[in-house]
Motif scaffolding. Structure first.
Motif, PDB file in Angstrom:
ATOM      1  N   UNK A 106       0.830  -1.209   0.000  1.00  0.00           N
ATOM      2  CA  UNK A 106       0.000   0.000   0.000  1.00  0.00           C
ATOM      3  C   UNK A 106       0.862   1.255   0.000  1.00  0.00           C
ATOM      4  N   UNK A 107       1.897   1.276   0.828  1.00  0.00           N
ATOM      5  CA  UNK A 107       2.776   2.442   0.887  1.00  0.00           C
ATOM      6  C   UNK A 107       3.494   2.691  -0.428  1.00  0.00           C
ATOM      7  N   UNK A 108       3.979   1.621  -1.066  1.00  0.00           N
ATOM      8  CA  UNK A 108       4.647   1.766  -2.359  1.00  0.00           C
ATOM      9  C   UNK A 108       3.658   2.257  -3.418  1.00  0.00           C
ATOM     10  N   UNK A 109       2.435   1.742  -3.391  1.00  0.00           N
ATOM     11  CA  UNK A 109       1.419   2.152  -4.356  1.00  0.00           C
ATOM     12  C   UNK A 109       1.047   3.623  -4.179  1.00  0.00           C
ATOM     13  N   UNK A 110       0.867   4.046  -2.942  1.00  0.00           N
ATOM     14  CA  UNK A 110       0.512   5.447  -2.677  1.00  0.00           C
ATOM     15  C   UNK A 110       1.663   6.364  -3.093  1.00  0.00           C
ATOM     16  N   UNK A 111       2.892   5.997  -2.775  1.00  0.00           N
ATOM     17  CA  UNK A 111       4.046   6.817  -3.159  1.00  0.00           C
ATOM     18  C   UNK A 111       4.196   6.882  -4.672  1.00  0.00           C
ATOM     19  N   UNK A 112       4.071   5.751  -5.327  1.00  0.00           N
ATOM     20  CA  UNK A 112       4.203   5.720  -6.783  1.00  0.00           C
ATOM     21  C   UNK A 112       3.119   6.510  -7.484  1.00  0.00           C
ATOM     22  N   UNK A 113       1.897   6.397  -6.998  1.00  0.00           N
ATOM     23  CA  UNK A 113       0.809   7.131  -7.644  1.00  0.00           C
ATOM     24  C   UNK A 113       0.946   8.635  -7.428  1.00  0.00           C
ATOM     25  N   UNK A 114       1.481   9.056  -6.297  1.00  0.00           N
ATOM     26  CA  UNK A 114       1.666  10.487  -6.085  1.00  0.00           C
ATOM     27  C   UNK A 114       2.804  11.018  -6.952  1.00  0.00           C
ATOM     28  N   UNK A 115       3.837  10.205  -7.195  1.00  0.00           N
ATOM     29  CA  UNK A 115       4.894  10.636  -8.111  1.00  0.00           C
ATOM     30  C   UNK A 115       4.326  10.853  -9.509  1.00  0.00           C
ATOM     31  N   UNK A 116       3.461   9.951  -9.946  1.00  0.00           N
ATOM     32  CA  UNK A 116       2.839  10.080 -11.258  1.00  0.00           C
ATOM     33  C   UNK A 116       1.920  11.299 -11.293  1.00  0.00           C
ATOM     34  N   UNK A 117       1.124  11.482 -10.241  1.00  0.00           N
ATOM     35  CA  UNK A 117       0.149  12.564 -10.199  1.00  0.00           C
ATOM     36  C   UNK A 117       0.822  13.937 -10.297  1.00  0.00           C
ATOM     37  N   UNK A 118       1.960  14.108  -9.633  1.00  0.00           N
ATOM     38  CA  UNK A 118       2.631  15.404  -9.619  1.00  0.00           C
ATOM     39  C   UNK A 118       3.611  15.581 -10.776  1.00  0.00           C
ATOM     40  N   UNK A 119       3.666  14.625 -11.699  1.00  0.00           N
ATOM     41  CA  UNK A 119       4.445  14.794 -12.909  1.00  0.00           C
ATOM     42  C   UNK A 119       5.915  14.462 -12.794  1.00  0.00           C
ATOM     43  N   UNK A 120       6.344  13.774 -11.747  1.00  0.00           N
ATOM     44  CA  UNK A 120       7.752  13.451 -11.565  1.00  0.00           C
ATOM     45  C   UNK A 120       8.231  12.394 -12.558  1.00  0.00           C
ATOM     46  N   UNK A 121       7.306  11.664 -13.155  1.00  0.00           N
ATOM     47  CA  UNK A 121       7.690  10.618 -14.102  1.00  0.00           C
ATOM     48  C   UNK A 121       7.575  11.083 -15.551  1.00  0.00           C
ATOM     49  N   UNK A 122       7.243  12.366 -15.772  1.00  0.00           N
ATOM     50  CA  UNK A 122       7.120  12.902 -17.115  1.00  0.00           C
ATOM     51  C   UNK A 122       8.495  13.109 -17.736  1.00  0.00           C
ATOM     52  N   UNK A 123       8.549  12.946 -19.033  1.00  0.00           N
ATOM     53  CA  UNK A 123       9.796  13.142 -19.756  1.00  0.00           C
ATOM     54  C   UNK A 123      10.130  14.637 -19.803  1.00  0.00           C
ATOM     55  N   UNK A 124      11.374  14.966 -19.524  1.00  0.00           N
ATOM     56  CA  UNK A 124      11.823  16.355 -19.571  1.00  0.00           C
ATOM     57  C   UNK A 124      12.224  16.691 -21.005  1.00  0.00           C
ATOM     58  N   UNK A 125      11.886  17.855 -21.448  1.00  0.00           N
ATOM     59  CA  UNK A 125      12.348  18.222 -22.787  1.00  0.00           C
ATOM     60  C   UNK A 125      11.529  19.226 -23.470  1.00  0.00           C
TER      61      UNK A 125
END
Length: 52
Positions: free
Chosen positions: A33-52
């Motif tokens: 659950x903790x990994x899922x919540x952390x991962x989904x918040x990274x995605x939600x705030x755009x940390x996994x978006x490609x830079x460029x």
């Protein structure tokens, strides 16, 4: 992300102490659950978006 990290830390503390900080005590499902919540918040705030 802080909520996910808090769940993971509370789960670890519950494993090594006599405190029952989470309902049901220590469980591997809290880690998932903790990994899922952390991962989904990274995605939600755009940390996994490609830079460029």
């Amino acid at each position: 992300m802080p909520l996910g990290l808090a769940i993971i830390i509370l789960n670890i503390v519950t494993e090594f102490t006599a405190l029952e900080l989470l309902p049901g005590g220590h469980s591997p499902l809290y880690l998932i659950l903790g990994i899922t919540v952390s991962g989904s918040s990274l995605w939600w705030f755009g940390w996994l978006d490609r830079q460029g």
